[in-house]
Design an enzyme around this catalytic site. Structure first.
Site, PDB file in Angstrom:
ATOM      1  N   ILE A   1       0.834  -1.204   0.000  1.00  0.00           N
ATOM      2  CA  ILE A   1       0.000   0.000   0.000  1.00  0.00           C
ATOM      3  C   ILE A   1       0.870   1.256   0.000  1.00  0.00           C
ATOM      4  CG2 ILE A   1      -1.685   1.333   1.359  1.00  0.00           C
ATOM      5  CD1 ILE A   1      -2.924  -1.365   2.196  1.00  0.00           C
TER       6      ILE A   1
ATOM      7  N   ASP B   1      10.737   2.773   6.414  1.00  0.00           N
ATOM      8  CA  ASP B   1      10.374   1.353   6.526  1.00  0.00           C
ATOM      9  C   ASP B   1      11.491   0.623   7.232  1.00  0.00           C
ATOM     10  OD1 ASP B   1       9.823  -1.507   5.874  1.00  0.00           O
ATOM     11  OD2 ASP B   1       8.233  -0.634   4.642  1.00  0.00           O
TER      12      ASP B   1
ATOM     13  N   ASP C   1      -9.391   5.207  10.101  1.00  0.00           N
ATOM     14  CA  ASP C   1     -10.281   4.161   9.583  1.00  0.00           C
ATOM     15  C   ASP C   1     -10.255   2.903  10.450  1.00  0.00           C
ATOM     16  OD1 ASP C   1     -11.945   3.045   7.473  1.00  0.00           O
ATOM     17  OD2 ASP C   1     -10.208   1.867   6.846  1.00  0.00           O
TER      18      ASP C   1
ATOM     19  N   GLU D   1     -12.939  -2.415  17.688  1.00  0.00           N
ATOM     20  CA  GLU D   1     -13.922  -2.156  16.626  1.00  0.00           C
ATOM     21  C   GLU D   1     -15.165  -3.001  16.870  1.00  0.00           C
ATOM     22  OE1 GLU D   1     -12.072  -2.781  12.803  1.00  0.00           O
ATOM     23  OE2 GLU D   1     -10.568  -1.233  13.157  1.00  0.00           O
TER      24      GLU D   1
ATOM     25  N   HIS E   1     -13.586   1.269   9.205  1.00  0.00           N
ATOM     26  CA  HIS E   1     -12.674   0.255   8.643  1.00  0.00           C
ATOM     27  C   HIS E   1     -13.115  -0.151   7.219  1.00  0.00           C
ATOM     28  CE1 HIS E   1      -9.728  -3.182   9.815  1.00  0.00           C
ATOM     29  NE2 HIS E   1      -9.627  -2.897   8.535  1.00  0.00           N
ATOM     30  N   ILE E   2     -13.137   0.855   6.368  1.00  0.00           N
ATOM     31  CA  ILE E   2     -13.625   0.620   5.002  1.00  0.00           C
ATOM     32  C   ILE E   2     -12.555   0.899   3.951  1.00  0.00           C
ATOM     33  CG2 ILE E   2     -16.111   0.938   5.361  1.00  0.00           C
ATOM     34  CD1 ILE E   2     -15.586   3.932   4.435  1.00  0.00           C
ATOM     35  N   GLY E   3     -11.300   0.997   4.387  1.00  0.00           N
ATOM     36  CA  GLY E   3     -10.230   1.287   3.423  1.00  0.00           C
ATOM     37  C   GLY E   3     -10.247   0.319   2.248  1.00  0.00           C
ATOM     38  N   GLY E   4     -10.517  -0.941   2.542  1.00  0.00           N
ATOM     39  CA  GLY E   4     -10.506  -1.947   1.466  1.00  0.00           C
ATOM     40  C   GLY E   4     -11.909  -2.307   1.028  1.00  0.00           C
TER      41      GLY E   4
HETATM   42  N1  LIG Z   1      -8.144  -0.019   6.360  1.00  0.00           N
HETATM   43  C1  LIG Z   1      -8.308  -1.090   5.622  1.00  0.00           C
HETATM   44  O1  LIG Z   1      -9.407  -1.470   5.271  1.00  0.00           O
HETATM   45  C2  LIG Z   1      -7.087  -1.837   5.202  1.00  0.00           C
HETATM   46  C3  LIG Z   1      -7.106  -2.488   3.967  1.00  0.00           C
HETATM   47  C4  LIG Z   1      -5.967  -3.182   3.582  1.00  0.00           C
HETATM   48  C5  LIG Z   1      -4.867  -3.232   4.393  1.00  0.00           C
HETATM   49  N2  LIG Z   1      -4.890  -2.636   5.597  1.00  0.00           N
HETATM   50  C6  LIG Z   1      -3.709  -2.637   6.465  1.00  0.00           C
HETATM   51  O2  LIG Z   1      -2.729  -1.791   5.866  1.00  0.00           O
HETATM   52  C7  LIG Z   1      -1.446  -2.163   6.331  1.00  0.00           C
HETATM   53  C8  LIG Z   1      -0.474  -2.190   5.163  1.00  0.00           C
HETATM   54  O3  LIG Z   1      -0.828  -3.180   4.237  1.00  0.00           O
HETATM   55  P1  LIG Z   1       0.204  -3.637   3.113  1.00  0.00           P
HETATM   56  O4  LIG Z   1      -0.509  -4.544   2.217  1.00  0.00           O
HETATM   57  O5  LIG Z   1       0.893  -2.480   2.546  1.00  0.00           O
HETATM   58  O6  LIG Z   1       1.238  -4.467   4.014  1.00  0.00           O
HETATM   59  P2  LIG Z   1       2.717  -4.866   3.635  1.00  0.00           P
HETATM   60  O7  LIG Z   1       3.068  -5.994   4.529  1.00  0.00           O
HETATM   61  O8  LIG Z   1       2.873  -5.012   2.176  1.00  0.00           O
HETATM   62  O9  LIG Z   1       3.564  -3.586   4.092  1.00  0.00           O
HETATM   63  C9  LIG Z   1       3.826  -3.256   5.425  1.00  0.00           C
HETATM   64  C10 LIG Z   1       5.153  -2.559   5.455  1.00  0.00           C
HETATM   65  O10 LIG Z   1       5.331  -1.987   6.731  1.00  0.00           O
HETATM   66  C11 LIG Z   1       6.691  -2.162   7.099  1.00  0.00           C
HETATM   67  N3  LIG Z   1       6.791  -2.016   8.538  1.00  0.00           N
HETATM   68  C12 LIG Z   1       6.352  -2.865   9.492  1.00  0.00           C
HETATM   69  N4  LIG Z   1       6.575  -2.340  10.706  1.00  0.00           N
HETATM   70  C13 LIG Z   1       7.150  -1.142  10.511  1.00  0.00           C
HETATM   71  C14 LIG Z   1       7.605  -0.128  11.381  1.00  0.00           C
HETATM   72  N5  LIG Z   1       7.490  -0.245  12.707  1.00  0.00           N
HETATM   73  N6  LIG Z   1       8.159   0.961  10.841  1.00  0.00           N
HETATM   74  C15 LIG Z   1       8.300   1.076   9.496  1.00  0.00           C
HETATM   75  N7  LIG Z   1       7.892   0.158   8.639  1.00  0.00           N
HETATM   76  C16 LIG Z   1       7.310  -0.938   9.134  1.00  0.00           C
HETATM   77  C17 LIG Z   1       7.047  -3.515   6.557  1.00  0.00           C
HETATM   78  O11 LIG Z   1       8.433  -3.689   6.436  1.00  0.00           O
HETATM   79  C18 LIG Z   1       6.325  -3.492   5.214  1.00  0.00           C
HETATM   80  O12 LIG Z   1       7.151  -2.980   4.207  1.00  0.00           O
HETATM   81  C19 LIG Z   1      -1.633  -3.485   7.048  1.00  0.00           C
HETATM   82  O13 LIG Z   1      -1.682  -3.243   8.435  1.00  0.00           O
HETATM   83  C20 LIG Z   1      -2.988  -3.961   6.587  1.00  0.00           C
HETATM   84  O14 LIG Z   1      -3.573  -4.834   7.493  1.00  0.00           O
HETATM   85  C21 LIG Z   1      -5.972  -1.929   6.011  1.00  0.00           C
HETATM   86  O1  LIG Z   2     -12.275  -6.179   5.237  1.00  0.00           O
HETATM   87  C1  LIG Z   2     -11.764  -6.308   6.323  1.00  0.00           C
HETATM   88  O2  LIG Z   2     -12.333  -6.783   7.297  1.00  0.00           O
HETATM   89  C2  LIG Z   2     -10.291  -5.910   6.540  1.00  0.00           C
HETATM   90  C3  LIG Z   2      -9.731  -4.975   5.514  1.00  0.00           C
HETATM   91  C4  LIG Z   2      -8.273  -4.663   5.775  1.00  0.00           C
HETATM   92  O3  LIG Z   2      -8.055  -4.264   7.054  1.00  0.00           O
HETATM   93  C5  LIG Z   2      -7.341  -5.766   5.389  1.00  0.00           C
HETATM   94  O4  LIG Z   2      -6.586  -6.239   6.235  1.00  0.00           O
HETATM   95  O5  LIG Z   2      -7.354  -6.124   4.222  1.00  0.00           O
END
Ligand SMILES: NC(=O)c1ccc[n+]([C@@H]2O[C@H](COP(=O)([O-])OP(=O)(O)OC[C@H]3O[C@@H](n4cnc5c(N)ncnc54)[C@H](O)[C@@H]3O)[C@@H](O)[C@H]2O)c1
Ligand SMILES: O=C(O)CC[C@@H](O)C(=O)O
Length: 649
Positions: free
Chosen positions: A402, A421, A504, A509, A532-535
């Protein structure tokens, strides 16, 4: 612990004396009643004849459930339909696309045993023969009615000399057939049950994959030789046929929670698995009850899979996170039990990134609060405090899937991108990596958090970190709730240190839409809160449904662990014309040697073999040719260190 997929019924049946399987056509070989489909084809474009479609369906239902005489219903339907030969050709093409899912996926078994599968139907040979021919069923192995055509080429009646045009006709017709050995009748309708009841078949399967006729199902109760089956897999398995599957899929239970997308539900059902869905998440106690007997569990972010849940999971083979995050699953606990965990790491990435960009613009322009004021009747047309995002600095913490996508979109908006990172990452475009979090915090106009949910990230952003940011910076978190100390964020917003924020995800939750949301963040100005609707876009949910179900199905059907987050990743081809043993074990010395000794002892001919290990687990896949004994399987299951053992055919 080993997973035992036994089949005591099949064991009792000598494979050498395979019975003849006689299938009904309508709603059994095909998903539909052919005459109903013909009625739709003939009358749906003619408003004056729409009632005839209903009339045909009513007659079909009444006859199938045994409410009126079959002969009468058949004759009346032909009188209404009056089809031509050309109409029947169109029907054949439609029916070819409507073969029952479990029949279609076992086509290989039909073709491998010519003569062992026959059709008996009150329908018409005219359209049945071309449909079943593709499954190697020859015309002489079909007993069905024949239409009588008038000189004008229109069918006017049914051949009355055919016993199948009469009530009880299937029994008479089948008894007169040249079948040696046991006869097994498979069908959905009352006339199919009559075949067994009338003594023309040794066993009966009430087939409910397409339609469940209560009268027929009830009739099987208490009869040892009769059984209700949800798919043709079960028939093949019970009758000792070597279908595509070593264990009927309909006996493998899939539990999908949290409203996972219908594409996933459909994918499992199409492959013949027994799927149960639950709208919301389950708490630990409810999940402990629900998990028993379940082979595949599908969840999203709100269901916590704890050690206690895993202890209750007596059959669990895999957990699918229909999302990115897997921090809600006890991954170590799963590995200890040889349970594979999968997620959908990229399917909602874009949705999150688009939302972050939108929020960045909304916060930078102060649009959210302006909108709230408008709703209270206040018109404030002013540029004060509203800015462009161009030339502003966005800081990204966590440059994974992301974070790095965000980097591209933010740059396209003219923003300067800096990131932090803990791991080495490929820097995209003109972004700059910062090796110090503090240095990054001091420079950003907008800070967006995208780290994963590992436990060590708890309170990554706290009072000390907010204090290091520029006055009036903006803050966005769409990663995981526990990553931010929300009391500290509330304080930073109230003091004006942080000018605006979008959040989000939250440490606590609500489990379902009916539960209340309680947080110290509610009521704060210039703070956008989302549930929590990012995705949560339709595109992402559909993509997740497809991706995660495909991973789980590939694991179930062929042992493929590609993209598993805890199992050694092994990409495997389909199991065609061979047996495959899947052996998951603790990564301790000697397991491979023990497996190979057993293979040598039973003189099994290895076609392919793979071994892959990670820190805790070993995964051995052995493909052998067809000959192997049950004793060999028992010994493979008993190898010290075995966590799960399955065999696929
Ligand atoms: N809000 C939503 O609906 C939603 C949707 C999708 C993903 N997410 C969340 O978004 C986050 C990112 O997802 P992603 O697919 O990019 O994950 P990813 O694993 O591809 O990337 C996470 C990155 O964070 C880095 N990282 C971990 N701890 C760290 C720290 N303390 N400092 C700096 N960097 C650090 C890792 O090295 C990695 O590069 C996850 O927590 C995921 O669960 C939320
Ligand atoms: O849809 C969900 O419940 C979680 C979405 C998001 O946080 C994820 O980890 O992909």
């Amino acid at each position: 612990m080993t997973t035992t997929l036994e089949n005591p019924v099949a064991d009792k049946i000598q494979a050498a004396v395979l019975p003849t399987i006689v299938l009904d056509f309508d709603s059994t070989f095909t998903q539909v009643e052919a005459l109903d489909i013909l009625a739709e084809q003939l009358f749906s474009s003619d408003p004056a004849r729409l009632t005839d479609i209903t009339a045909i369906k009513d007659l079909t239902d009444l006859a199938m459930s045994g409410e009126i005489s079959f002969a009468e219903a058949l004759q009346r339907r032909v009188q209404i339909l009056k089809p031509t030969k050309a109409d029947l050709e169109g029907l054949v093409e439609t029916l070819k696309g409507l073969v029952s899912a479990s029949v279609a996926r076992n086509k290989e078994a039909f073709l491998r045993h010519p003569g062992k599968f026959r059709i008996i139907s009150g329908g018409f040979h005219d359209f049945i023969a071309p449909v079943v021919a593709e499954y190697g069923i020859r015309p002489e192995h079909i007993l069905a009615n024949r239409l009588v055509f008038g000189d004008d080429g229109i069918a006017v009646s049914v051949d009355q000399g055919n016993p199948l045009s009469k009530d009880g006709g299937k029994v008479v017709a089948l008894q007169g057939w040249d079948i040696t050995g046991p006869v097994v009748m498979v069908g959905d309708g009352w006339t199919d049950f009559e075949v067994y009841k009338g003594g023309a078949a040794d066993r009966f399967y009430a087939f409910v994959e397409n339609v469940k006729r209560e009268k027929v199902v009830q009739a099987t109760h208490g009869i040892e030789a009769a059984q209700v089956v949800v798919s043709f897999d079960e028939v093949l398995h019970n009758e000792g046929f070597e279908g595509r599957y070593s264990f009927p899929r309909s006996r493998l239970k899939v539990l999908l929670l949290e409203n996972v997308h219908p594409t996933a539900i459909q994918a499992f059902r199409e492959e013949g698995y027994d799927v149960t869905t639950v709208k919301g998440a389950l708490d630990e106690d409810d999940l402990i009850d629900a998990i028993q007997g379940v082979h595949i569990l599908g969840i999203r972010s709100k269901t916590t899979v704890t050690q206690k849940v895993l202890d209750a999971a007596d059959k669990l083979l895999a957990v699918g996170a229909f999302c990115i995050g897997t921090n809600q699953i006890d991954l170590k606990g799963c590995s200890k039990k040889g349970i594979a965990v999968f997620n959908a790491p990229y399917s909602n990435t874009r949705s999150v990134v688009e939302m972050v960009m939108g929020l960045t613009v909304i916060l930078t322009r102060n649009i959210y609060d302006k909108s709230i004021q408008m709703h209270t009747g206040k018109w404030d047309k002013s540029a004060t405090g509203a800015h462009e995002v161009r030339n502003k600095t966005i800081g990204i913490i966590g440059y994974g899937a992301i974070g790095s996508q965000l980097s591209i979109l933010a740059e396209a908006f003219g923003m300067r991108v800096i990131y932090y990172d803990v791991a080495e990452k490929l820097t995209l475009g003109n972004a700059r990596r910062y090796r110090s979090l503090d240095a990054l915090l001091a420079e950003v106009d907008v800070l967006s958090i995208h780290v994963d949910g590992r436990a060590e990230n708890k309170n990554l952003m706290g009072a000390a970190q907010f204090a290091k940011m520029k006055d009036g910076a903006l803050f966005i978190n769409l990663s995981r709730g526990h990553v931010v100390d929300i009391d500290a964020l509330a304080q930073a917003l109230k003091s004006g240190k942080i000018y605006g924020a979008a959040v989000d995800v939250f440490p606590e939750e609500p489990r379902t839409n009916d539960d209340p949301f309680v947080s110290p963040l509610t009521g704060i100005k210039n703070l956008i809160l989302t549930p929590h609707i990012g995705g949560s876009t339709e595109e992402a949910q559909e993509a997740i449904g497809e991706f995660a179900s495909e991973r789980l199905l590939n694991f179930l059907n062929r042992g493929d662990t590609t993209f598993s987050v805890n199992m050694p990743n092994v990409q495997l081809s389909e199991v065609e014309g061979r047996h495959r043993f899947l052996h998951i074990h603790q990564n301790v010395p000697g397991v491979m040697a023990a497996i190979n000794n057993i293979i040598a002892k039973y003189n099994l001919n290895i076609l392919a073999q793979h071994l892959k290990t990670n820190e805790s687990l070993g995964y051995v896949i052995v493909d052998v040719d067809r000959g192997y004994s049950k004793e060999a399987l028992e010994e493979l299951k008993a190898v010290t260190g075995t966590l799960k053992f399955r065999s696929l055919t």
